[in-house]
Design an enzyme around this catalytic site. Sequence first.
Site, short mmCIF file in Angstrom:
data_model
loop_
_atom_site.label_atom_id
_atom_site.label_comp_id
_atom_site.label_asym_id
_atom_site.label_seq_id
_atom_site.Cartn_x
_atom_site.Cartn_y
_atom_site.Cartn_z
N THR A 46 0.82 -1.22 0.00
CA THR A 46 0.00 0.00 0.00
C THR A 46 0.85 1.27 0.00
OG1 THR A 46 -1.67 -1.20 1.25
CG2 THR A 46 -1.84 1.20 1.25
N GLY A 58 2.84 -2.45 8.10
CA GLY A 58 3.12 -2.81 9.49
C GLY A 58 4.58 -3.18 9.69
N GLU A 80 -6.93 -6.36 4.10
CA GLU A 80 -7.16 -7.60 3.34
C GLU A 80 -8.38 -7.44 2.43
OE1 GLU A 80 -5.31 -10.48 4.38
OE2 GLU A 80 -4.80 -10.05 6.47
C1 LIG Z 1 -4.08 -1.01 10.48
C2 LIG Z 1 -3.69 -1.22 9.05
C3 LIG Z 1 -2.61 -2.03 8.74
C4 LIG Z 1 -2.16 -2.19 7.41
N1 LIG Z 1 -1.06 -2.96 7.14
C5 LIG Z 1 -0.56 -3.01 5.86
C6 LIG Z 1 0.66 -3.68 5.53
O1 LIG Z 1 1.31 -4.28 6.41
N2 LIG Z 1 1.13 -3.67 4.26
C7 LIG Z 1 0.46 -3.01 3.28
O2 LIG Z 1 0.93 -3.03 2.16
N3 LIG Z 1 -0.71 -2.37 3.52
C8 LIG Z 1 -1.24 -2.34 4.79
N4 LIG Z 1 -2.43 -1.66 5.07
C9 LIG Z 1 -3.14 -0.99 3.97
C10 LIG Z 1 -4.45 -1.67 3.58
O3 LIG Z 1 -4.20 -2.82 2.88
C11 LIG Z 1 -5.28 -0.66 2.77
O4 LIG Z 1 -5.66 0.38 3.64
C12 LIG Z 1 -6.51 -1.31 2.16
O5 LIG Z 1 -6.14 -2.09 1.08
C13 LIG Z 1 -7.56 -0.28 1.68
O6 LIG Z 1 -7.03 0.56 0.73
P1 LIG Z 1 -7.10 2.16 0.84
O7 LIG Z 1 -6.74 2.52 2.22
O8 LIG Z 1 -6.29 2.71 -0.23
O9 LIG Z 1 -8.61 2.51 0.61
P2 LIG Z 1 -9.20 3.20 -0.69
O10 LIG Z 1 -9.10 2.26 -1.82
O11 LIG Z 1 -8.64 4.53 -0.88
O12 LIG Z 1 -10.72 3.32 -0.28
C14 LIG Z 1 -11.36 4.56 0.05
C15 LIG Z 1 -12.84 4.40 -0.16
O13 LIG Z 1 -13.16 4.27 -1.53
C16 LIG Z 1 -13.92 3.11 -1.81
N5 LIG Z 1 -13.50 2.56 -3.10
C17 LIG Z 1 -12.24 2.44 -3.58
N6 LIG Z 1 -12.25 1.93 -4.83
C18 LIG Z 1 -13.55 1.74 -5.16
C19 LIG Z 1 -14.21 1.22 -6.33
N7 LIG Z 1 -13.55 0.80 -7.40
N8 LIG Z 1 -15.55 1.13 -6.29
C20 LIG Z 1 -16.23 1.54 -5.20
N9 LIG Z 1 -15.68 2.04 -4.10
C21 LIG Z 1 -14.35 2.14 -4.08
C22 LIG Z 1 -13.64 2.17 -0.64
O14 LIG Z 1 -14.74 1.32 -0.39
C23 LIG Z 1 -13.41 3.14 0.50
O15 LIG Z 1 -14.64 3.49 1.09
C24 LIG Z 1 -2.87 -1.52 6.38
C25 LIG Z 1 -3.99 -0.72 6.70
C26 LIG Z 1 -4.40 -0.56 8.02
C27 LIG Z 1 -5.60 0.31 8.33
#
Ligand SMILES: Cc1cc2nc3c(=O)[nH]c(=O)nc-3n(C[C@H](O)[C@H](O)[C@H](O)COP(=O)(O)OP(=O)(O)OC[C@H]3O[C@@H](n4cnc5c(N)ncnc54)[C@H](O)[C@@H]3O)c2cc1C
Lengths: 676, 689
Positions: free
Chosen positions: B149, B188, B442
């Site tokens: 991410t 993480g 996930e």
């Molecule tokens: C505590 C924590 C630990 C983590 N650990 C790791 C890690 O170790 N390694 C790592 O790589 N990542 C990690 N992550 C990241 C995590 O995998 C991402 O936050 C997750 O994949 C969601 O992506 P985003 O945050 O970019 O959300 P976004 O994709 O930006 O979503 C924002 C909003 O838009 C909506 N949305 C997005 N695309 C669409 C679509 N096509 N159609 C409709 N709605 C849509 C979503 O539903 C959401 O409401 C971690 C996150 C957290 C919170």
Amino acid sequence: MPQTPSWVKQLKPSGPQGSDLLASERAASNVPVEQLSELLFTKETIQKKNKILATLKSEEMFDKSPNYYAGRYEYFEKSVARAKALRNLKLRENWTLEEYRIACDLISEPLPYSLHEGMFVVTLKDQGTPEQQERFTKPADDYKIIGCYAQTELGHGSNVRGLETTATWNPERKTFTMHSPYLTASKWWIGSLGKMANFACVMAQLIINGKSYGPHPFIVQIRDLKTHEPLENVHVGDIGPKVGYNTMDNGFLLFNNVEVPHISMLARFSEVDPNTSKYVRKADPKLIYGTMTWVRSTIVMQSGSALARGVTIATRYSAIRRQFTDRDEPKAKVETPVLNYSMVQIRLFPLLAATYALHFTGKAMMNLYTRAQETLSKGGASILADLHGSSCALKALSSTIAVEGLEVCRRACGGHGFSSFSGIGNWYGNYLPTVTFEGDNYMLTQQVANYVLKSARAALAGKAAKNETGHILAEYLKKKDIRPSFDITSSNADIVSAFAWRAASLIFDIQNKRDNLKTAWNDLLVDFYRMNKAYAQYMVVVNFYNTLQNTKAAPEIESVLSTLFRLYALHTLDQEASDFTATGACTERQVAVARSTVEQKLLKEIRPHALRLVDAWDFDDYVLDSSLGRHDGKVYEDMFYRASELNPLNRVTVDPYPESPVCFRKVEEAHPKSKL
Amino acid sequence: MPDFTDNLKPRYDGTATLQAERDASSINVDELAKHLLSRNGFLERQQRVLNVLSKEKLFNKDQLLNLSRPDRYYLGLARSKAIQRIGRKLGWDDEDYKMAEYLNDEMSPYHLHTTMFVTTVREQGSEEQKAYWLPKITNFDIIGCYAQTELGHGSNVRGLETVAKWDPERKEFEIHSPHLTASKWWNGAMGRTATHAIVVAQLLLPKQGKAHEYENHGPQPFIVQIRAEKTHQPMDGIVVGDIGPKYGYASMDNGYMLFDHYRVLKSALLSRYVDVSDDGKFTRHGHPAVLYGSLTFVRANIIMHARLILARAVTVAVRYLAIRRQFRDRDSTNEQEDEMKVLDYPTVQIRILPLLATTFALHYTGEYMYMLYQRSRETIEKGDFGPLAELHSASSGLKSLCTMLAADSIETCRRAMGGHGFGGGSGLVLINADYLSKPTVEGDNWMITQQVAAYLIKKMTQAVKNPNNKAKDPTDVLFQTYLQTRSSRTPKTIVSSSGIDDEAIVDAFQWRAADLSYRAYQARVVEKKPWTKLMVQLHNLSRAYSEQILVTNFYSSFETTSSPLSAPTPAVLRRCFRLYSLYTLDTFASSFTLTNAVTAESTYALLDAILELMTELRPHAVKLVDAWSIPDWLLDSALGRSDGKVYEDLYDRAHRRNPLNKITFNPDYRSEEIVLGSGDGGRDLLAKL
Ligand SMILES: Cc1cc2nc3c(=O)[nH]c(=O)nc-3n(C[C@H](O)[C@H](O)[C@H](O)COP(=O)(O)OP(=O)(O)OC[C@H]3O[C@@H](n4cnc5c(N)ncnc54)[C@H](O)[C@@H]3O)c2cc1C
Ligand SMILES: Cc1cc2nc3c(=O)[nH]c(=O)nc-3n(C[C@H](O)[C@H](O)[C@H](O)COP(=O)(O)OP(=O)(O)OC[C@H]3O[C@@H](n4cnc5c(N)ncnc54)[C@H](O)[C@@H]3O)c2cc1C
């Protein structure tokens, strides 16, 4: 950690830039933001607010940027300092009470004088005799006495009659003995009590001659005015960390046979005659319900803006956040802002509509309250009764909507919503107890049931309707046999009627169960809860509708408000569909149409105006304290700045290998030492 | 220090109350616990590891809520180290370590090292890479994290901005962050702990025959050293740090990271499935089927974990609410009667008991997924999923539904407990904050429902085209039956005077899922409606389909349970099945009637049926939560203690274990002093701001 290298400083977010995106969002709508803000708050209030805001921002004490990093201890310590500073500012700037409240609102965290100001002094003024005003209120106004309101106990909250603390009258010595016979008698949750207060207004069972007269308020000194240590046989402290409210010292309090003088019992409504030891009732304590109604109406009013913070943050961020190109336009060069996805819209826009709906409802209630106060002598009492019922119903509905909506907003922000810098989490934690205090939201629905049952019986007996509730019940009885149909697709007035119909129908339903089928009260609790929802939703819808009817504003505003109204109403109708069909307020087909109107039409209509509609809530960046919700759209720059420059953890170099017991190898600058 | 409060007792005796609750139900708790928690020796392991950890002072949970973020991380790291040292001494296996993490109950800074990092190397590394890296990883000579991410992208992995560009001269890759939004984010253990990272970056190779034009081969995993072995400082050309405080996960150093033309060897690219030749040519080999197999396993784990989270919240709520008394019965005239237990109020029951039933619903679907995974493991290695194929697709929907149910349930339970639910003594504060990450990580819960919907639309399209093909899985069967009987459907009656019809329940859930699939197919394939406009509908479809899976598996468990349970447990479980189903049906009533799954009249009868089921389940509530066997040490809750000493514990925490009570503050606004007698004049504090 080494200084941020210049190659990092030069980096920009990949295009398009957040600030440009928000600018073009704003350009796409013609809703006059300033006018809309004035419609919400009035010009005068906005000016006042801006002035106070400028003052707060210029004080280092009120800088919010370190808030997110502290432990409970430091956070509370800072909050004591802030409470003091704010009091001094009030004196320096000559703020009125209203202005002082605005300042608290802008700071947005509970401060440890607030129960002194909000509850202690108010109770003294409401329930004290002139003599008691002289003795207690004066020094309290002057902060010589610092007080709190100690009602809830470890064992009892909702059931005030079940309180265990006793105040026993001693006829010879003309004193009361305050005592805690059980552990569960300990006062608990009392704001400002844990560390700050030297006096408490203690609710205790009054016992005269072995007979209990129920809970009464006593003003009791609990700490020494010089040393601030607890008095002998008084045991008091802070109850520990919580989900939110960690800047507040919610406290516990126990008495071991502590004797207090006769004047301690607040005696405007009732007293113990010191000579005859007789219990004397002097006035109807119902009069204080007015204050409670006022407090609940304030909660209704604030629920709109409480929720609007989350909606503002999530809407701005979603307009900037881009993820994927639209499935049906695989060739698009730039990714789609997630705010364009209906899956995001269906979560945010009905909440956006709710912020307006709740705000207008709260405002209408406040007006009604003021008017009822004025006309109290000439029959305003029935309005007041209605207001009491409706404020309970609406407090339960509106704070639940706000709490749940805030979490929806946080989750809609995806991963970044989980960061403290989103600004939603902390706020959520502090807002959360609103569903519990001033009447637990489930408990309140029983009071509402009491009220509507009475109204339903009156309507059945053919008595003339004296208020809004009476009207919808009478209307229902009149048309019950015709089974009218409501044109919810094209008439706003009919939407309101459909909500009224459903509410009235559910009210008569419980009246029938209780009065004719003799159903046990406890077996009806779930029905009460459902009825309350219907009744409160009707009030929100009708108040929103009335506001539309009575508002003269720019046509752009009128039209977008009308869309918001339909969005709120039809979305709610869809969520509660089976209630509406079961009561005959509409048909299954109409529900299906309402749903597709929301999904296929209204979301789309709101979309271009979303940014301006949240802008109109007029939250300063200082208030939101959020990277995601910044007005200028510099989301990523701010996230990165806070993470890399403000974050104390980055001054630490660790030893990561399990063989070594050393955890922090090197710490640049002071780091609060480990408290293991 | 002794004081007069030492001898005070609560008004009602909590221990006796819980004992009476337990005496009133004849459920055999041990038997049910074994039925639920025998897989992999869970119960025995839990006890064994608990005995070790609960004796170590370092793992004392008392002060967690008082600590600042840096202290929480410090403690998290110290505990992770200790767990490794203890485990080695005692010869723990992988499952033991997982149990230790579960019981320690905070995100460990080693978590990513032992999960995503090692798994990625194992599954995507070539034999040579595995031989080189795996021993170092197992031995903790290096400590890893998983950096996918970025600040600007999470859900859309194809949109990542970090690039790994092939340098033909030096035959190396150059990893670079062209924008601020390319910064890795949220990863993480990366912030402070890790020495190495799996960095997912866009692989750029020169276009064949064109020296200066590059072609993007999509995001690929690279294993990269990010901190120096000796000093633990970032390597030159890398900026890396912790992203700051969060809603939960305080003990974890989620990080950010940027690269300035950072060079790595060719061997950094994990090359089991993709490779770059010395002359910069891209090749793909093998089918990454195993990845999907293990993803299903991961999702089954998520569901099994979700049920334990739910069980934990419900355990606290049921025990506390059975002890909490408030008001005498309103219809009672006996002034001497005790106040009612709030768990006897229907408005409390309706928030808690359906959740109790849900724990079991999740359980049987999780079991089913494990079983299928176990059964088809060998065929998976060959790239053939067998019956797992369908479950794999469905598992996105289940992940979304189950983590949402669990996350929401914690909050529902917390609020049902009134004021005390808001306090630290509820034991739900940290778990709530930590678990709230699950709906997002996930696969964002809203996002991934699109995958399920897309799969179902595809299946429905096939079923419409070839209605007589041989059915390969239960969904085929369902859709074919649906299409055959669509025109003659009569909606079911679920509740009638003769009782509740369990088969009709299953049928209604299945029919609703099939009908919504058909509608989605109509809208998308036939009417060609834009995807974005259909999203809300698709989300609802995914939910309906997942609920159908839960209901179906719960129901079939009645036939397939191998070890028969003694009475009254089977009957109680059947009530749980009904309660979960009817409650869900009631919540989404209009979706069931609009799809002709059930008659409208039968939805009006639901509430009464639910109230009655709750009355029947009520006497067993305490024993049912007991069966989930959550240790007190893990609950860390005054309200949820198994011995019912709620008030004693709340008071002890407030009075004796609360550091704020060791200090006297100066409350007078005229004085700038904050701590009384310190003469600090507020200066110490300002220095800290
Ligand atoms: C505590 C924590 C630990 C983590 N650990 C790791 C890690 O170790 N390694 C790592 O790589 N990542 C990690 N992550 C990241 C995590 O995998 C991402 O936050 C997750 O994949 C969601 O992506 P985003 O945050 O970019 O959300 P976004 O994709 O930006 O979503 C924002 C909003 O838009 C909506 N949305 C997005 N695309 C669409 C679509 N096509 N159609 C409709 N709605 C849509 C979503 O539903 C959401 O409401 C971690 C996150 C957290 C919170
Ligand atoms: C942050 C915070 C600050 C506070 N500040 C103060 C303060 O300054 N002073 C003060 O005096 N108090 C204060 N309180 C206490 C607050 O007023 C009580 O928590 C509130 O009244 C609810 O009571 P309770 O906690 O005892 O809940 P309970 O009454 O124990 O409720 C527990 C559950 O039982 C249910 N229930 C209870 N009775 C019934 C019934 N008859 N029928 C159906 N369901 C029922 C409720 O709905 C709830 O789900 C504060 C609380 C909080 C969280």
